[in-house]
Design a protein around this motif. Structure first.
Motif, PDB file in Angstrom:
ATOM      1  N   GLY A 164     -22.164  26.115  26.946  1.00 45.31           N
ATOM      2  CA  GLY A 164     -21.778  24.825  26.576  1.00 45.31           C
ATOM      3  C   GLY A 164     -20.513  24.631  27.959  1.00 45.31           C
ATOM      4  O   GLY A 164     -20.791  26.142  29.052  1.00 45.31           O
ATOM      5  N   ARG A 165     -19.257  24.123  27.475  1.00 46.06           N
ATOM      6  CA  ARG A 165     -17.798  24.276  28.545  1.00 46.06           C
ATOM      7  C   ARG A 165     -16.848  25.307  28.125  1.00 46.06           C
ATOM      8  O   ARG A 165     -16.665  25.040  27.251  1.00 46.06           O
ATOM      9  N   ALA A 166     -16.776  25.892  29.110  1.00 49.80           N
ATOM     10  CA  ALA A 166     -15.298  26.909  28.823  1.00 49.80           C
ATOM     11  C   ALA A 166     -14.484  26.762  28.291  1.00 49.80           C
ATOM     12  O   ALA A 166     -13.516  26.578  27.399  1.00 49.80           O
ATOM     13  N   LYS A 167     -13.629  25.346  28.515  1.00 47.67           N
ATOM     14  CA  LYS A 167     -12.195  24.939  28.423  1.00 47.67           C
ATOM     15  C   LYS A 167     -12.740  23.701  26.617  1.00 47.67           C
ATOM     16  O   LYS A 167     -11.823  24.015  26.718  1.00 47.67           O
ATOM     17  N   ASP A 168     -14.011  23.805  26.538  1.00 46.82           N
ATOM     18  CA  ASP A 168     -14.001  22.866  25.290  1.00 46.82           C
ATOM     19  C   ASP A 168     -14.241  24.416  24.046  1.00 46.82           C
ATOM     20  O   ASP A 168     -13.710  23.611  22.872  1.00 46.82           O
ATOM     21  N   MET A 169     -13.879  25.474  24.401  1.00 45.82           N
ATOM     22  CA  MET A 169     -14.535  26.368  23.480  1.00 45.82           C
ATOM     23  C   MET A 169     -12.877  26.566  22.620  1.00 45.82           C
ATOM     24  O   MET A 169     -11.493  26.167  22.727  1.00 45.82           O
ATOM     25  N   ILE A 170     -13.455  26.109  21.053  1.00 48.38           N
ATOM     26  CA  ILE A 170     -12.346  26.474  20.278  1.00 48.38           C
ATOM     27  C   ILE A 170     -12.156  28.075  19.072  1.00 48.38           C
ATOM     28  O   ILE A 170     -13.494  28.672  19.547  1.00 48.38           O
ATOM     29  N   ILE A 171     -11.519  28.524  20.142  1.00 48.71           N
ATOM     30  CA  ILE A 171     -10.965  30.306  19.426  1.00 48.71           C
ATOM     31  C   ILE A 171     -10.527  30.525  18.000  1.00 48.71           C
ATOM     32  O   ILE A 171      -8.916  29.623  17.781  1.00 48.71           O
ATOM     33  N   ILE A 172     -10.418  30.362  16.928  1.00 50.14           N
ATOM     34  CA  ILE A 172      -9.792  31.183  16.103  1.00 50.14           C
ATOM     35  C   ILE A 172      -9.837  32.135  15.804  1.00 50.14           C
ATOM     36  O   ILE A 172     -10.961  32.700  15.203  1.00 50.14           O
ATOM     37  N   ASN A 173      -8.782  32.841  15.109  1.00 45.61           N
ATOM     38  CA  ASN A 173      -8.610  34.129  14.652  1.00 45.61           C
ATOM     39  C   ASN A 173      -9.130  35.378  15.921  1.00 45.61           C
ATOM     40  O   ASN A 173     -10.149  35.864  15.425  1.00 45.61           O
ATOM     41  N   GLY A 174      -9.367  34.362  16.934  1.00 42.30           N
ATOM     42  CA  GLY A 174     -10.066  35.878  17.702  1.00 42.30           C
ATOM     43  C   GLY A 174     -11.841  35.624  18.313  1.00 42.30           C
ATOM     44  O   GLY A 174     -12.689  35.983  19.199  1.00 42.30           O
ATOM     45  N   LYS A 175     -12.038  34.341  17.167  1.00 46.13           N
ATOM     46  CA  LYS A 175     -13.859  34.326  17.899  1.00 46.13           C
ATOM     47  C   LYS A 175     -13.694  32.695  18.309  1.00 46.13           C
ATOM     48  O   LYS A 175     -13.339  31.915  17.792  1.00 46.13           O
ATOM     49  N   ASN A 176     -14.221  32.482  19.013  1.00 47.01           N
ATOM     50  CA  ASN A 176     -14.996  31.371  19.613  1.00 47.01           C
ATOM     51  C   ASN A 176     -15.873  30.625  18.996  1.00 47.01           C
ATOM     52  O   ASN A 176     -17.102  31.289  18.802  1.00 47.01           O
ATOM     53  N   HIS A 177     -15.784  29.263  19.186  1.00 46.48           N
ATOM     54  CA  HIS A 177     -16.358  28.199  18.493  1.00 46.48           C
ATOM     55  C   HIS A 177     -16.839  27.144  18.711  1.00 46.48           C
ATOM     56  O   HIS A 177     -16.302  26.775  19.502  1.00 46.48           O
ATOM     57  N   TRP A 178     -18.472  27.107  19.225  1.00 53.72           N
ATOM     58  CA  TRP A 178     -18.562  24.938  20.272  1.00 53.72           C
ATOM     59  C   TRP A 178     -18.334  24.389  19.469  1.00 53.72           C
ATOM     60  O   TRP A 178     -18.754  24.486  18.189  1.00 53.72           O
ATOM     61  N   PRO A 179     -17.623  23.577  20.048  1.00 54.72           N
ATOM     62  CA  PRO A 179     -17.695  22.602  19.038  1.00 54.72           C
ATOM     63  C   PRO A 179     -18.331  21.406  19.136  1.00 54.72           C
ATOM     64  O   PRO A 179     -19.452  20.513  18.314  1.00 54.72           O
ATOM     65  N   GLN A 180     -20.176  21.869  20.018  1.00 55.04           N
ATOM     66  CA  GLN A 180     -21.044  20.991  19.585  1.00 55.04           C
ATOM     67  C   GLN A 180     -21.464  21.440  18.318  1.00 55.04           C
ATOM     68  O   GLN A 180     -22.349  21.166  17.371  1.00 55.04           O
ATOM     69  N   ASP A 181     -21.389  22.602  17.988  1.00 56.43           N
ATOM     70  CA  ASP A 181     -22.642  22.954  16.367  1.00 56.43           C
ATOM     71  C   ASP A 181     -21.146  22.461  15.527  1.00 56.43           C
ATOM     72  O   ASP A 181     -21.581  21.862  14.073  1.00 56.43           O
ATOM     73  N   ILE A 182     -19.762  22.503  15.466  1.00 57.15           N
ATOM     74  CA  ILE A 182     -19.244  21.256  14.749  1.00 57.15           C
ATOM     75  C   ILE A 182     -19.574  19.877  14.582  1.00 57.15           C
ATOM     76  O   ILE A 182     -19.885  19.581  12.901  1.00 57.15           O
ATOM     77  N   GLU A 183     -19.491  19.962  15.957  1.00 56.77           N
ATOM     78  CA  GLU A 183     -19.661  18.078  16.428  1.00 56.77           C
ATOM     79  C   GLU A 183     -21.895  17.643  14.865  1.00 56.77           C
ATOM     80  O   GLU A 183     -21.986  17.120  14.186  1.00 56.77           O
ATOM     81  N   TRP A 184     -22.576  18.880  15.401  1.00 60.26           N
ATOM     82  CA  TRP A 184     -23.884  18.685  14.818  1.00 60.26           C
ATOM     83  C   TRP A 184     -24.162  18.956  13.623  1.00 60.26           C
ATOM     84  O   TRP A 184     -24.841  17.736  12.896  1.00 60.26           O
ATOM     85  N   ALA A 185     -23.089  19.547  12.893  1.00 61.65           N
ATOM     86  CA  ALA A 185     -23.347  19.403  11.170  1.00 61.65           C
ATOM     87  C   ALA A 185     -22.585  17.821  10.834  1.00 61.65           C
ATOM     88  O   ALA A 185     -23.513  17.736   9.968  1.00 61.65           O
TER      89      ALA A 185
END
Length: 574
Positions: free
Chosen positions: A455-476
């Protein structure tokens, strides 16, 4: 191809981009009979344009430019419409020693003022001597040129003017050949300065990686203002002497299956590239009542390249399912990875290996320890091939420390085709270039010499210190009925209470408020079920989410427009 198109085969011995300069490459191609071929929306040949004719027109344009005072190093901006006029101007600028700057056409994603603003920003960045454009957009392009005090010229008028023969300046391999604006560069544009050497080295590596053969013919609808269209499907055919057939990008958007019709009529061995969404739209347009074999013959499609965005294995499988009976072979898929800062190609899958995926547990993707509160979840990561010839790839920690095989980190690349730098932007250049190595801004890993992009580093979503990829949310969200890739944008926002939380904008087509409320709740539950996160869900009108000039979703711009209030979600009762 037949019906007057330039031939696939030629008696001129093929040379694989082994030239000193881009002009020299066209000089050689013009000695043969191959060339470019432009088709209308239905795939009917409108104009065959042999390389010899392109060279003649380009030299005449160089004379006209020099007569107007153009000198080596000047920037000349060109609206990159797919056609003979742009091609002849691009090479004319190069023969004159100046730097062509391809700029985008208007898209269907924004209005007149947005396009004028985008052009004006890129003109301010590249500081060109003049802007050339087709007559049909003269009002918009002229307004952008006027706003920046730049001479605007309709290319039809320019081509009709006369000029004396001039002495052309000689280019050197390390001179800048052109400026390339990456597709996302709207507010803070970065003009990538590409030398003749970098371009030709990358084109030689590209043709080597694809194992180009004598009977290959290229077919493309990709825009010429994007690196995959400009470098891969316009400059590569010249430097490697490949006859190429074109549909305009807007014609593909209206009638995507015309692309496959053109491939079906091709009598050679076919090379054709597309981002994932191109394959997706074709598979979706294929009517279940129509047998693909009744309309298409895709058996000669040797290289079905894929790049420019995240490669989706589910979409690729849908394309195979839709067109296998028409002779399409899954082994024709050729995943690749590249970016304008590397001229084009960084890695290419060896031909015949097709789509290869590895399942990676999402806690590995996010860089966190194993999750104990929910079942393991995996994402399929597509193999993007091996580094092209003369290219090195390393995976590094944030601090630059090299990582071992199968460890996820920043993707760095080094080689002869890495850019000179960003035009007049030493700070941006220094931010991504260190000792000849380019920080691509992408995350990935290496496995047995193959490159996997996460994925693209700048798109990473960081919540409570944990990294999430936006693609995973969009895929859901895409798993729900009625949604497709491009309908959803996920990014992080700060709540009024100061907490970081994911927000999801979803393009909604229903007008019933009760249905919208049910849909919002279903999306929220789906994201929670798949990612374990609660999120803000906003339904927005169709065609609201912003795109880059190459048609990719721009999450960063969507976030900015949402936070500024320019994207107005539907008002749904809680």
């Amino acid at each position: 191809m037949t019906n007057g198109a330039t031939p696939t085969l030629d008696t001129l011995p093929r040379r694989f981009s082994d030239f000193e300069t881009v002009g020299e490459a066209l000089d050689y191609a013009a000695m043969g009979v191959r060339g470019l071929n432009f088709h209308d929306a239905r795939g009917t040949l409108v104009r065959a344009y042999p390389f010899a004719e392109l060279r003649t027109d380009a030299l005449a344009n160089a004379d006209r430019l020099i007569a107007r005072g153009v000198v080596p190093g000047d920037r000349i901006a060109l609206i990159a419409e797919t056609g003979a006029e742009f091609a002849a101007l691009f090479f004319g600028v190069i023969y004159a020693g100046a730097w062509p700057v391809p700029l985008p056409l208007p898209t269907s994603f924004g209005g007149r003022e947005a396009y004028i603003d985008q052009l004006a920003v890129q003109l301010a960045s590249s500081d060109p001597k003049m802007l050339f454009y087709p007559g049909e957009i003269a009002q918009m392009a002229g307004a952008a040129a006027s706003a920046k005090g730049i001479e605007g010229i309709e290319w039809e008028t320019f081509a009709a003017s006369s000029a004396p023969r001039s002495t052309l300046p000689g280019a050197q391999p390390d001179d800048i050949a052109y400026l390339q604006y990456s597709s996302g560069s709207t507010r803070f544009p970065h003009g990538v300065a590409v030398t003749h050497r970098a371009l030709l080295d990358n084109l030689a590596a590209h043709s080597h990686g694809m194992e180009l053969i004598e009977s290959d013919r290229c077919i493309s609808w990709l825009p010429w203002y994007h690196d995959m269209g400009l470098v891969g499907c316009f400059l590569s055919p010249v430097a490697n002497q490949v006859s190429t057939d074109y549909l305009k990008t807007e014609d593909f958007a209206r009638r995507p299956l015309a692309w496959l019709d053109l491939i079906s009529r091709n009598q050679g061995t076919t090379l054709s590239y597309s981002p994932t969404f191109g394959y997706d739209i074709c598979a979706r347009r294929m009517s279940s009542q129509t047998k693909a074999s009744d309309r298409f013959d895709l058996s000669r499609w040797r290289i079905a390249g894929n790049g420019a965005d995240m490669i989706r294995p589910d979409v690729m499988q849908s394309f195979v399912d839709a067109f296998a009976e028409a002779g399409f072979k899954a082994s024709a898929f050729l995943p690749s990875y590249g970016l304008a800062e590397a001229t084009l190609a960084v890695s290419i899958m060896p031909p015949g290996e097709g789509i290869v995926v590895e399942l990676v547990e999402e806690t590995q993707l996010s860089g966190c320890g194993a999750a104990t509160d929910r079942p393991q979840r995996f994402r399929a990561i597509v193999n993007c091939g091996k580094p092209v010839r003369d290219m090195r790839v390393e995976i590094r920690e944030e601090d630059g420390t090299p990582l071992p095989e199968r460890a996820i980190g920043k993707v760095w690349a080094s080689g002869t085709s890495i850019m000179e730098g960003y035009f007049r932007d030493p700070e941006a250049t220094a931010a991504c270039m260190v000792d000849g190595w380019l920080d691509t801004g992408d995350m990935g890993y290496l496995s047995d010499g193959y490159v996997y992009i996460v994925g693209r580093a700048k798109d990473m979503i960081i919540i409570n210190g944990k990294n999430h990829w936006p693609q995973d949310i969009e895929w859901a969200v895409e798993q729900l009925p009625g949604f497709k890739a491009g309908d959803i944008a996920a990014f992080a926002i700060t709540t009024p209470g100061g907490e970081e939380t994911p927000a999801v904008l979803v393009q909604c087509r229903t007008s019933d408020n009760e249905e919208r409320a049910k849909l919002r709740d279903a999306i929220r539950e789906k994201v929670r079920a798949i990612t374990g996160m609660n999120c803000v869900v906003e339904l927005v009108p169709p065609r609201t989410l912003p795109r880059t000039s190459s048609g990719k979703l721009s999450r960063a711009k969507a976030r900015n427009l949402y936070l500024s209030g320019e994207i107005q979600p539907y008002d749904i009762a809680a």
